[in-house]
Enzyme design. Structure first.
Site, PDB file in Angstrom:
ATOM      1  N   CYS A   2      34.749  30.742  45.082  1.00 50.36           N
ATOM      2  CA  CYS A   2      33.578  30.941  45.504  1.00 50.36           C
ATOM      3  C   CYS A   2      32.671  31.232  46.985  1.00 50.36           C
ATOM      4  CB  CYS A   2      34.010  28.792  46.911  1.00 50.36           C
ATOM      5  SG  CYS A   2      34.782  27.637  45.565  1.00 50.36           S
ATOM      6  N   ARG A  35      32.358  34.995  42.498  1.00 54.84           N
ATOM      7  CA  ARG A  35      33.595  34.614  43.571  1.00 54.84           C
ATOM      8  C   ARG A  35      33.776  33.516  42.287  1.00 54.84           C
ATOM      9  NH1 ARG A  35      35.409  36.881  47.522  1.00 54.84           N
ATOM     10  NH2 ARG A  35      36.242  34.837  48.489  1.00 54.84           N
ATOM     11  N   TRP A  83      33.639  27.594  42.529  1.00 48.88           N
ATOM     12  CA  TRP A  83      34.829  28.211  41.348  1.00 48.88           C
ATOM     13  C   TRP A  83      35.833  26.241  41.239  1.00 48.88           C
ATOM     14  CZ3 TRP A  83      40.349  27.995  41.149  1.00 48.88           C
ATOM     15  CH2 TRP A  83      40.542  28.428  39.507  1.00 48.88           C
ATOM     16  N   ASN A 109      35.873  26.465  50.911  1.00 48.10           N
ATOM     17  CA  ASN A 109      36.397  27.115  49.644  1.00 48.10           C
ATOM     18  C   ASN A 109      37.338  27.163  50.399  1.00 48.10           C
ATOM     19  OD1 ASN A 109      37.879  28.859  48.350  1.00 48.10           O
ATOM     20  ND2 ASN A 109      36.881  31.434  49.760  1.00 48.10           N
ATOM     21  N   GLY A 110      38.532  26.827  49.404  1.00 48.38           N
ATOM     22  CA  GLY A 110      39.802  26.655  49.059  1.00 48.38           C
ATOM     23  C   GLY A 110      39.817  25.055  48.833  1.00 48.38           C
ATOM     24  N   GLU A 498      46.961  46.142  30.091  1.00 46.59           N
ATOM     25  CA  GLU A 498      45.619  45.629  30.776  1.00 46.59           C
ATOM     26  C   GLU A 498      44.444  45.699  29.684  1.00 46.59           C
ATOM     27  OE1 GLU A 498      44.519  45.078  33.396  1.00 46.59           O
ATOM     28  OE2 GLU A 498      42.306  46.308  33.349  1.00 46.59           O
ATOM     29  N   LYS A 502      41.790  43.186  29.194  1.00 47.10           N
ATOM     30  CA  LYS A 502      39.762  42.470  29.008  1.00 47.10           C
ATOM     31  C   LYS A 502      39.568  42.305  27.889  1.00 47.10           C
ATOM     32  CE  LYS A 502      39.818  43.640  32.357  1.00 47.10           C
ATOM     33  NZ  LYS A 502      40.876  43.837  34.178  1.00 47.10           N
ATOM     34  N   GLU A 505      39.504  37.909  28.731  1.00 46.86           N
ATOM     35  CA  GLU A 505      38.890  37.446  29.702  1.00 46.86           C
ATOM     36  C   GLU A 505      37.782  38.181  29.079  1.00 46.86           C
ATOM     37  OE1 GLU A 505      40.263  38.979  33.747  1.00 46.86           O
ATOM     38  OE2 GLU A 505      40.058  40.827  32.999  1.00 46.86           O
ATOM     39  N   HIS A 521      62.041  43.873  17.419  1.00 49.52           N
ATOM     40  CA  HIS A 521      62.222  42.105  18.112  1.00 49.52           C
ATOM     41  C   HIS A 521      61.940  41.247  17.828  1.00 49.52           C
ATOM     42  CE1 HIS A 521      65.602  45.552  19.891  1.00 49.52           C
ATOM     43  NE2 HIS A 521      64.220  45.495  19.900  1.00 49.52           N
ATOM     44  N   LYS A 624      35.906  35.472  40.812  1.00 43.29           N
ATOM     45  CA  LYS A 624      36.335  36.858  41.259  1.00 43.29           C
ATOM     46  C   LYS A 624      37.483  36.843  42.125  1.00 43.29           C
ATOM     47  CE  LYS A 624      35.563  41.704  41.219  1.00 43.29           C
ATOM     48  NZ  LYS A 624      36.252  42.579  39.871  1.00 43.29           N
TER      49      LYS A 624
HETATM   50  C1  F6R Z   1      41.157  41.133  36.158  1.00 39.93           C
HETATM   51  C2  F6R Z   1      40.891  40.916  37.112  1.00 39.93           C
HETATM   52  C3  F6R Z   1      42.562  39.732  37.572  1.00 39.93           C
HETATM   53  C4  F6R Z   1      42.220  40.028  39.300  1.00 39.93           C
HETATM   54  C5  F6R Z   1      43.144  39.571  39.985  1.00 39.93           C
HETATM   55  C6  F6R Z   1      44.233  39.500  41.251  1.00 39.93           C
HETATM   56  O1  F6R Z   1      40.122  42.130  34.611  1.00 39.93           O
HETATM   57  O2  F6R Z   1      40.420  41.199  37.623  1.00 39.93           O
HETATM   58  O3  F6R Z   1      43.236  39.811  36.939  1.00 39.93           O
HETATM   59  O4  F6R Z   1      43.159  41.731  38.913  1.00 39.93           O
HETATM   60  O5  F6R Z   1      43.179  38.504  39.575  1.00 39.93           O
HETATM   61  O6  F6R Z   1      43.089  40.180  42.019  1.00 39.93           O
HETATM   62  P1  F6R Z   1      43.117  41.269  43.120  1.00 39.93           P
HETATM   63  O7  F6R Z   1      43.103  42.518  42.444  1.00 39.93           O
HETATM   64  O8  F6R Z   1      41.829  40.786  43.579  1.00 39.93           O
HETATM   65  O9  F6R Z   1      44.361  40.606  44.328  1.00 39.93           O
END
Ligand code: F6R
Length: 629
Positions: A2, A35, A83, A109-110, A498, A502, A505, A521, A624
């Site tokens: 949010c 966000r 969100w 937010n929360g 990673e 990517k 998502e 395994h 985010k």
């Molecule tokens: C993936 C991504 C998330 C963040 C995770 C932690 O692309 O961005 O997996 O890495 O939500 O977020 P931060 O780093 O803000 O604690």
């Protein structure tokens, strides 16, 4: 999660700043949309009434609604981009929520954890709830308290009402409220959720982060935990939840609005991938002297304490946790300190063994991730020392940690993390080298050599970016792929995970990263004719026959029909025979290789998702900054 914006413009008698609350709030929402983008809404006070519009879906839907049904000009407004947590992403559940017969508007937010019991209490008092949200409960509570303050000619006091409401709320919240009877005031509260004040000249701002008002001011004020702030055009007053005055800490925002724009790229994500040489460079800059001696001045933990650390626990989530996994290999190798990496939400609830000789290193781009914040708080309570690696100045996790090492990646707007990841790895390497220097695990000359290799990384990333066409083409050609696997060993293992994250998502397809040695395994059963498998191959110049082992793993999957796509070091001819595609990255020491090998995987995911027509900056269901547990 949010995005929240608040604005109060000039008061009577001052020079008109020319800002209409609607414009300021919409611009803030545009910058904060990363966000959360399930719905958006805005409320302003004008002519003694509250007017609001809200719409499910992206901000563009709200803008269309505002064009069809404009809001009046105003000097006071609040806005929200959501969100969803409580209640689906519908128009009704969108914020703002109104109370006190439409005279009060609230955004949030929360998560209000005790919303059910409060709701029951308010229903008994006759409140008729329209949405499924916990926010409407907070709004109704605030409205109820406000109305009870009004007796005869004595007016309500929104700040006082917010204090009383917050005393009853449990959970995590940033709340912003405006009331028709106090048209030149926005009142906000924060507990465990982010909120920053922006200081203007004859106008003041509130935002979930500074991007909410970066177009208007670079002067920001950090708020503490459990604080309430009341802004007018000329004043900012901070108290705790019981009305005791409190001080905020002012700081200067050192990035400009242009760095939060796309810079000619079609998406923020593509721009941020291309920002990576600079993100690494900026994170290295000013952290060592000419003799290669690390000078991490901001690391204010007593060096004597750091010398006695006998265990490091890295806490993070998602991509940041993969940065932590890369760091583990380097820190253990350089410092000989046992290092664990744990997902913050798992650590917090499993009775971990932590004491005053434990160093907690939290890694968070946003500095607001609730899981990581709670884990850090818990570790502190157990007596551990806490260092935060963070990209967001003034955010909660660094503020609550004993020390912080900022990554200087600049604002990361795309929801999927790219440049912050490389900057986190860089900062973690600096921390590892600093500990090695302090504890005498490495000679100064060795540290200087590693730093010299690190300083060559930005130019090497640039070379990969200059040759991105080949990997982009592959991504575009694989738009129909149903599943992609990623293999790596040693530091290549977190890189593989990673790469898979990517793709999940951004492109919404099945993708998994495995330790290449683990394949036999179980996961090798997944391999069938045509299954695409990326393999991150370590340098053939590295130690311990790691390279030969991974080449064997490529052969194993290829023998079972996999289509192998290999990321290897320039000059590695051995992999060619077993790869359908090879992408070469410049030579670099094995431990530093993730700073290079990650980049083609980011570009691949971006190209594949773009070919499918997906929004790479705002993938579905994500946000985010994950500020709920
Ligand atoms: C993936 C991504 C998330 C963040 C995770 C932690 O692309 O961005 O997996 O890495 O939500 O977020 P931060 O780093 O803000 O604690």
């Amino acid at each position: 999660m949010c995005g929240i914006v608040g604005y109060v413009g000039h008061s009577a008698g001052r020079v008109n700043t020319g800002h209409n609350a609607l414009d300021v709030v919409l611009e803030g929402l545009r910058r904060l949309e990363y966000r959360g983008y399930d719905s958006a809404g805005i409320a302003v006070v004008a002519d003694g009434t509250i007017s609001s519009r809200k719409k499910s879906g992206k901000l563009s839907n709200l803008i269309a609604e505002l064009e069809a049904s404009p809001l009046p000009d105003s000097l006071t407004g609040i806005g929200h981009t959501r969100w969803a947590t409580h209640g689906g992403p519908t128009d009704l559940n969108a914020h703002p929520h109104l109370a006190d017969e439409g005279k009060l508007a609230v955004i949030h937010n929360g998560i209000i954890e005790n919303f059910a019991e409060l709701k029951l209490e308010l229903v008994r008092k006759g409140v008729d709830f329209k949405s499924e949200t916990d926010t409407e409960v907070a709004a109704a509570l605030l409205g109820d308290i406000y109305r009870n303050q009004v007796h005869g000619s004595s007016k309500g006091d929104l700040t006082k009402a917010m204090q009383l409401a917050c005393q009853r709320l449990e959970g995590a919240f940033t709340l912003l409220a405006i009331h028709a009877d106090q048209p030149d005031v926005v009142v906000a509260a924060r507990r465990n959720s982010p909120l920053v004040v922006g200081l203007g000249d004859g106008e003041n701002f509130l935002g979930s982060d500074v991007s909410g008002f970066i177009d208007y001011t670079r002067r920001a004020v950090e708020l503490g935990q459990d604080q309430i702030v009341t802004i007018t055009a000329d004043t900012v007053e901070i108290t705790d939840f019981y009305g005791a005055p409190a001080e905020g800490k002012e700081y200067h925002v050192d990035w400009d609005p242009a760095s939060a724009e796309k810079g000619g790229f079609p998406s923020f994500m593509e721009k941020e991938i291309h920002d990576q040489p600079d993100a690494v460079l900026q994170t290295l800059l000013g952290r060592s002297d000419v003799n290669g001696r690390l000078t991490l001045d901001e690391l204010r933990v007593d060096p004597e304490l750091l010398k006695h650390v006998d265990k490091i626990i890295v806490l993070a989530c998602g991509t940041s946790a993969y940065a932590g996994q890369v760091a583990k290999y380097a820190i253990e190798h350089w410092c000989r300190i046992p290092t664990e990496v744990e997902l913050s939400h798992e650590f917090r609830y499993r009775d971990p063994i932590v004491d005053e000789n434990t160093l907690i290193v939290s890694i968070s781009q946003s500095g607001e991730t609730m899981d990581t914040l709670m884990a850090v708080r818990y570790a502190k309570e157990q007596g551990a020392k806490t260092v935060s690696i963070c990209n967001t100045n003034g955010s909660t996790i660094p503020r609550e940690s004993d020390a912080v090492l900022y990554t200087h990646a600049g604002p990361e707007i795309a929801v999927a993390s790219t440049k912050a990841f490389l900057a986190q790895i860089t900062a973690a390497y600096l921390l590892g080298l600093y500990l090695a220097q302090l504890r005498g695990n490495k000679f100064q000359g060795e540290i200087k050599d590693i730093l010299a290799d690190l300083n060559k990384i930005p130019a090497k990333i640039q070379r990969i970016l200059d040759n991105e066409a080949q990997i982009k083409e592959l991504g575009q050609s694989m738009a129909d792929a149903k599943s992609v696997l990623f293999l790596g060993r040693h530091v290549g293992f977190p890189v593989a995970m990673e790469g898979a994250l990517k793709l999940k998502e951004l492109a919404y397809i099945h993708a998994e990263g495995f330790a290449a040695g683990e394949l036999k395994h179980g996961p090798i059963a997944l391999i069938e004719e045509g299954q695409p498998v990326f393999v991150v191959v370590p340098s053939p110049r590295g130690r311990d026959s790691l390279h030969a082992k991974v080449v064997s793993n490529i052969q194993e999957v290829r023998a079972r029909g996999a289509k192998t796509i290999v990321i290897a070091e320039e000059g590695d001819e051995a992999v060619k025979a077993y790869a359908e595609h090879v992408f070469y990255i410049p030579e670099t020491p094995t431990l530093l290789a993730p700073l290079l090998s990650t980049v083609p995987l980011q570009i691949f995911a971006l190209a594949l998702a773009s070919a499918k027509g997906y929004d790479v900056d705002q993938p579905r269901n994500l946000a985010k900054s994950v500020t709920v547990e």
